[in-house]
Enzyme design. Structure first.
Site, PDB file in Angstrom:
ATOM      1  CD  GLU A   1      -2.975   1.159   2.230  1.00 22.62           C
ATOM      2  OE1 GLU A   1      -3.870   2.024   2.179  1.00 22.62           O
ATOM      3  OE2 GLU A   1      -2.921   0.269   3.093  1.00 22.62           O
TER       4      GLU A   1
ATOM      5  CD  GLU B   1      -1.174   6.431   7.622  1.00 21.33           C
ATOM      6  OE1 GLU B   1      -2.202   6.717   8.249  1.00 21.33           O
ATOM      7  OE2 GLU B   1      -1.186   5.729   6.592  1.00 21.33           O
TER       8      GLU B   1
ATOM      9  CG  ASP C   1      -6.570   4.244   0.857  1.00 19.80           C
ATOM     10  OD1 ASP C   1      -7.355   5.205   0.682  1.00 19.80           O
ATOM     11  OD2 ASP C   1      -6.627   3.516   1.857  1.00 19.80           O
TER      12      ASP C   1
ATOM     13  CG  PHE D   1      -7.251   8.569   3.664  1.00 17.40           C
ATOM     14  CD1 PHE D   1      -7.949   9.617   4.234  1.00 17.40           C
ATOM     15  CD2 PHE D   1      -6.038   8.192   4.233  1.00 17.40           C
ATOM     16  CE1 PHE D   1      -7.457  10.282   5.359  1.00 17.40           C
ATOM     17  CE2 PHE D   1      -5.539   8.839   5.350  1.00 17.40           C
ATOM     18  CZ  PHE D   1      -6.249   9.886   5.918  1.00 17.40           C
ATOM     19  CG  HIS D   2      -3.029   6.645   2.095  1.00 20.76           C
ATOM     20  ND1 HIS D   2      -2.726   7.138   3.346  1.00 20.76           N
ATOM     21  CD2 HIS D   2      -3.489   5.384   2.289  1.00 20.76           C
ATOM     22  CE1 HIS D   2      -2.984   6.217   4.261  1.00 20.76           C
ATOM     23  NE2 HIS D   2      -3.454   5.139   3.638  1.00 20.76           N
TER      24      HIS D   2
ATOM     25  NE  ARG E   1      -8.062   7.027   7.500  1.00 20.38           N
ATOM     26  CZ  ARG E   1      -7.279   6.218   6.801  1.00 20.38           C
ATOM     27  NH1 ARG E   1      -7.754   5.651   5.698  1.00 20.38           N
ATOM     28  NH2 ARG E   1      -6.053   5.971   7.174  1.00 20.38           N
TER      29      ARG E   1
ATOM     30  CD  GLU F   1      -8.222   1.394   5.081  1.00 24.53           C
ATOM     31  OE1 GLU F   1      -7.583   0.353   5.307  1.00 24.53           O
ATOM     32  OE2 GLU F   1      -7.685   2.456   4.681  1.00 24.53           O
TER      33      GLU F   1
END
Length: 292
Positions: A150, A156, A183, A185-186, A215, A244
């Protein structure tokens, strides 16, 4: 959920871990909402009752996806040979658990320790990590498992944050069997243009995960989730999808703290899974309408 799409739902949308009493009900809800797969949270490969967990999942017509992790004492990017070997061993044990659970996909962060980085990852660490992960990806392929990694945001990891870096990591791995996990979100944090990032990774994109900026519900936030679905399909993406979301009211405190989940954007996983299904279908329908 459109039957032509292969979509996985993260278990943490419903319960904090596989030991929760509500696990059977959560799996029922995931299957009822049309998801084909369930993404499991990171598991200790040495302590999981794989046959029992496998039966719970497969009895509902679902297939699991596992998650690989590293630790400070087991890290394939480390300059210390013993720590690096421990990291590779942990990945191989996770692969064995993946096979025992009847899964054919291993996601996660196999390239280093998850968490706020103290410094930029140097090129030597990048290449050490890629080489070790590539070797495990080849072993996974031999066992019938597709291994992905990922791409995370800057808070992170400092090892791989963009689709361009992900393609460089694949090349450095020397493996023909290592795949990229993007992803939304990222991507919203790191990429100038999410659809362009998908196109960059497309030759090796094995998993496209959909997550919203807060989220929570996929239909509400700064990320155009339906638009990403539509554009990825238009660009020829034919791989698996995932959803997610995280809420402090569902995760345990330790996981919430690690993921910086300070709020509870939702309290009911069933509602979120249904909303995500509708949002994905909106993207699918928009793509179909444009083809008319």
């Amino acid at each position: 959920m459109d039957a032509d799409l292969d979509v996985a739902c993260h278990l943490n949308i419903f319960v904090p871990d596989v030991s929760a009493e509500e696990l059977p009900a959560a799996l029922d809800a995931i299957a009822t909402n049309g998801y084909r797969r369930v993404v499991l949270p990171p598991l200790d490969p040495d302590s999981v009752d794989a046959p029992a967990l496998r039966a719970l999942i497969t009895d509902r017509g679902l297939t699991p996806i596992t998650i690989a992790v590293q630790t400070p004492r087991a890290d394939v990017s480390s300059p210390n040979a013993d720590i690096r070997q421990a990291g590779a061993d942990l990945l191989r044990r996770t692969l064995e658990l993946t096979v025992a659970l009847g899964a054919d996909q291993l996601n996660g962060v196999p390239y280093g320790v998850f968490g706020r980085p103290a410094r930029l990852t140097d090129r030597a660490a990048f290449e050490r990590s890629a080489a070790e992960v590539g070797r495990v990806a080849d072993k996974a392929h031999d066992r019938g498992v597709r291994m992905t990694f990922e791409v995370l945001n800057r808070y992170e990891t400092s090892l791989v944050n963009t689709a361009v870096q992900a393609m460089e990591f694949v090349a450095a791995s020397g493996s023909e069997h290592l795949w990229i996990h993007l992803d939304s979100f990222h991507m919203a944090i790191e990429e100038a243009n999410a659809p362009a990032a998908v196109r960059t990774a497309l030759p090796r994109l094995g998993y496209l995960e959909l997550g919203q900026s807060g989220r929570g519900f996929l239909s509400s936030g700064a990320v155009d989730v339906a638009g990403i679905v539509r554009q990825a399909l238009d660009d020829g993406y034919e791989g698996r999808w995932g959803i997610e979301a995280f809420s402090r009211s569902i995760l345990d405190a330790g996981a919430s703290d690690m993921l910086s989940i300070w709020r509870s954007p939702f309290d009911a996983g069933t509602a979120l899974a249904a909303d995500a299904s509708d949002t994905i279908d909106t993207g699918w329908a928009a793509r179909a309408a444009c083809r008319l």
